[in-house]
Design a protein around this motif. Structure first.
Motif, PDB file in Angstrom:
ATOM      1  N   PHE A  21      -6.871 -19.695  10.842  1.00  0.00           N
ATOM      2  CA  PHE A  21      -8.052 -19.372  10.043  1.00  0.00           C
ATOM      3  C   PHE A  21      -8.292 -20.496   9.053  1.00  0.00           C
ATOM      4  N   VAL A  22      -9.557 -20.855   8.892  1.00  0.00           N
ATOM      5  CA  VAL A  22      -9.921 -21.918   7.957  1.00  0.00           C
ATOM      6  C   VAL A  22     -10.877 -21.317   6.935  1.00  0.00           C
ATOM      7  N   ARG A  23     -10.674 -21.631   5.675  1.00  0.00           N
ATOM      8  CA  ARG A  23     -11.586 -21.149   4.627  1.00  0.00           C
ATOM      9  C   ARG A  23     -11.870 -22.296   3.666  1.00  0.00           C
ATOM     10  N   VAL A  24     -12.895 -22.119   2.863  1.00  0.00           N
ATOM     11  CA  VAL A  24     -13.159 -23.105   1.814  1.00  0.00           C
ATOM     12  C   VAL A  24     -12.863 -22.433   0.468  1.00  0.00           C
ATOM     13  N   ALA A  25     -12.088 -23.112  -0.362  1.00  0.00           N
ATOM     14  CA  ALA A  25     -11.719 -22.566  -1.676  1.00  0.00           C
ATOM     15  C   ALA A  25     -11.208 -23.711  -2.544  1.00  0.00           C
ATOM     16  N   ALA A  45     -13.460 -28.597   8.812  1.00  0.00           N
ATOM     17  CA  ALA A  45     -12.148 -27.940   8.690  1.00  0.00           C
ATOM     18  C   ALA A  45     -11.044 -28.941   8.359  1.00  0.00           C
ATOM     19  N   PHE A  46     -11.274 -30.227   8.650  1.00  0.00           N
ATOM     20  CA  PHE A  46     -10.251 -31.244   8.378  1.00  0.00           C
ATOM     21  C   PHE A  46     -10.311 -31.764   6.945  1.00  0.00           C
ATOM     22  N   ALA A  47     -11.423 -31.526   6.238  1.00  0.00           N
ATOM     23  CA  ALA A  47     -11.665 -32.195   4.957  1.00  0.00           C
ATOM     24  C   ALA A  47     -10.783 -31.632   3.841  1.00  0.00           C
ATOM     25  N   GLY A  48      -9.791 -32.412   3.467  1.00  0.00           N
ATOM     26  CA  GLY A  48      -8.912 -32.012   2.364  1.00  0.00           C
ATOM     27  C   GLY A  48      -7.936 -30.920   2.729  1.00  0.00           C
ATOM     28  N   SER A  49      -7.804 -30.612   4.030  1.00  0.00           N
ATOM     29  CA  SER A  49      -6.905 -29.528   4.432  1.00  0.00           C
ATOM     30  C   SER A  49      -5.691 -30.098   5.164  1.00  0.00           C
ATOM     31  N   ASP A  50      -4.722 -29.234   5.450  1.00  0.00           N
ATOM     32  CA  ASP A  50      -3.549 -29.664   6.220  1.00  0.00           C
ATOM     33  C   ASP A  50      -3.658 -29.228   7.680  1.00  0.00           C
ATOM     34  N   LEU A  51      -4.892 -28.987   8.132  1.00  0.00           N
ATOM     35  CA  LEU A  51      -5.098 -28.554   9.517  1.00  0.00           C
ATOM     36  C   LEU A  51      -4.468 -29.524  10.514  1.00  0.00           C
ATOM     37  N   GLU A  52      -4.706 -30.819  10.302  1.00  0.00           N
ATOM     38  CA  GLU A  52      -4.227 -31.785  11.284  1.00  0.00           C
ATOM     39  C   GLU A  52      -2.705 -31.835  11.346  1.00  0.00           C
ATOM     40  N   VAL A  53      -2.055 -31.630  10.217  1.00  0.00           N
ATOM     41  CA  VAL A  53      -0.588 -31.602  10.195  1.00  0.00           C
ATOM     42  C   VAL A  53      -0.075 -30.441  11.048  1.00  0.00           C
ATOM     43  N   ILE A  54      -0.722 -29.283  10.918  1.00  0.00           N
ATOM     44  CA  ILE A  54      -0.319 -28.104  11.700  1.00  0.00           C
ATOM     45  C   ILE A  54      -0.573 -28.340  13.187  1.00  0.00           C
ATOM     46  N   LEU A  55      -1.736 -28.890  13.524  1.00  0.00           N
ATOM     47  CA  LEU A  55      -2.048 -29.151  14.932  1.00  0.00           C
ATOM     48  C   LEU A  55      -1.057 -30.138  15.539  1.00  0.00           C
ATOM     49  N   TYR A 110     -12.353 -26.181 -10.587  1.00  0.00           N
ATOM     50  CA  TYR A 110     -13.031 -26.972  -9.544  1.00  0.00           C
ATOM     51  C   TYR A 110     -12.872 -28.484  -9.699  1.00  0.00           C
ATOM     52  N   PRO A 111     -11.633 -28.967  -9.847  1.00  0.00           N
ATOM     53  CA  PRO A 111     -11.472 -30.418  -9.975  1.00  0.00           C
ATOM     54  C   PRO A 111     -11.863 -31.175  -8.712  1.00  0.00           C
ATOM     55  N   GLU A 112     -11.953 -30.473  -7.581  1.00  0.00           N
ATOM     56  CA  GLU A 112     -12.257 -31.145  -6.316  1.00  0.00           C
ATOM     57  C   GLU A 112     -13.748 -31.345  -6.097  1.00  0.00           C
ATOM     58  N   ILE A 113     -14.592 -30.741  -6.928  1.00  0.00           N
ATOM     59  CA  ILE A 113     -16.037 -30.783  -6.672  1.00  0.00           C
ATOM     60  C   ILE A 113     -16.701 -31.936  -7.411  1.00  0.00           C
ATOM     61  N   ASN A 114     -17.437 -32.740  -6.642  1.00  0.00           N
ATOM     62  CA  ASN A 114     -18.131 -33.903  -7.187  1.00  0.00           C
ATOM     63  C   ASN A 114     -19.589 -33.522  -7.451  1.00  0.00           C
ATOM     64  N   SER A 115     -20.107 -33.911  -8.596  1.00  0.00           N
ATOM     65  CA  SER A 115     -21.476 -33.549  -8.968  1.00  0.00           C
ATOM     66  C   SER A 115     -22.514 -34.173  -8.031  1.00  0.00           C
ATOM     67  N   THR A 120      -6.787 -24.011   3.921  1.00  0.00           N
ATOM     68  CA  THR A 120      -7.843 -24.138   2.911  1.00  0.00           C
ATOM     69  C   THR A 120      -8.401 -25.559   2.924  1.00  0.00           C
ATOM     70  N   LYS A 121      -9.720 -25.657   3.126  1.00  0.00           N
ATOM     71  CA  LYS A 121     -10.395 -26.960   3.141  1.00  0.00           C
ATOM     72  C   LYS A 121     -11.239 -27.091   1.875  1.00  0.00           C
ATOM     73  N   LEU A 122     -11.712 -28.312   1.631  1.00  0.00           N
ATOM     74  CA  LEU A 122     -12.419 -28.597   0.381  1.00  0.00           C
ATOM     75  C   LEU A 122     -13.851 -29.081   0.597  1.00  0.00           C
ATOM     76  N   ARG A 123     -14.249 -29.245   1.858  1.00  0.00           N
ATOM     77  CA  ARG A 123     -15.606 -29.658   2.166  1.00  0.00           C
ATOM     78  C   ARG A 123     -16.055 -28.900   3.411  1.00  0.00           C
ATOM     79  N   VAL A 124     -17.053 -29.427   4.135  1.00  0.00           N
ATOM     80  CA  VAL A 124     -17.634 -28.685   5.248  1.00  0.00           C
ATOM     81  C   VAL A 124     -16.711 -28.666   6.471  1.00  0.00           C
TER      82      VAL A 124
END
Length: 189
Positions: free
Chosen positions: A49-53, A106-116, A58-63, A100-104
């Motif tokens: 499961f992938v979610r955005v959070a 599923a790979f953006a800022g997440s550890d998805l690729e490490v798990i795969l 919100y230090p990860e959010i750029n204006s 948990t990802k940080l952008r649109v």
């Protein structure tokens, strides 16, 4: 005989309370997602499961980021908020990772690729909300990373049906096999 599904994973993306609630006033649209998750579990295909959070504050959010800058003003999507928990219709089992990802994408800022990589996955089955958001961004990035891709067309939802149709019929097929949940289940049996 080796289980030929053991290098495959089902990605269930952005099926979190805050997003599902915007798209699924009609619970019937969630049935294909539920059916896909049940089939994957039945055939011992791992489900991720992938979610955005975000962190508190919100230090990860750029204006400058058009999509996400509004969020820091609204609040409510930190990792502990109700809005970021996976929707009860597809509740993860204890052994199913929630990434948990940080952008649109599923790979953006997440550890998805490490798990795969640690599971030696080479094939991704994509489902999620929205077709023009997480599914499109993840598909493009995964294709560039040389994953084999399948998209479950009825386990993808978009606010704009025409955009969904265009992507699933004309754009996705260049980089993925696009099929319904039922057609995918037939290939497993």
């Amino acid at each position: 005989m080796q289980n030929h599904h053991n290098n495959t994973v089902l990605l269930v993306m952005d099926m979190q309370n805050g997003i599902v609630s915007r798209f699924a006033e009609d619970g019937k649209v969630l049935l294909p997602f539920q059916k896909a998750v049940a089939a994957a579990r039945r055939h011992t295909i791992p489900v991720i499961f992938v979610r955005v959070a975000f962190r508190e504050g919100y230090p990860e959010i750029n204006s400058r980021n058009k999509t996400f800058s509004a969020i820091s003003g609204l609040g409510g999507i930190t990792v502990s908020d109700t809005a970021t928990q996976i929707h009860e219709s597809v509740q993860p089992l204890p052994n199913e990772p929630v990434v948990t990802k940080l952008r649109v994408s599923a790979f953006a800022g997440s550890d998805l690729e490490v798990i795969l990589r640690s599971r030696q996955i080479d094939t991704l089955i994509l489902s999620g909300i929205s077709t023009s958001g997480v599914v499109l961004s993840t598909l493009r990035e995964a294709a560039d990373k040389d994953y084999i891709l399948k998209v479950l067309s009825d386990a993808c939802l978009d606010a704009d049906p025409e955009v969904h149709r265009l992507l699933t019929e004309k754009v996705f097929p260049r980089q993925a096999d696009v099929l319904t949940v039922d057609a995918w289940i037939d290939t497993l049996n």
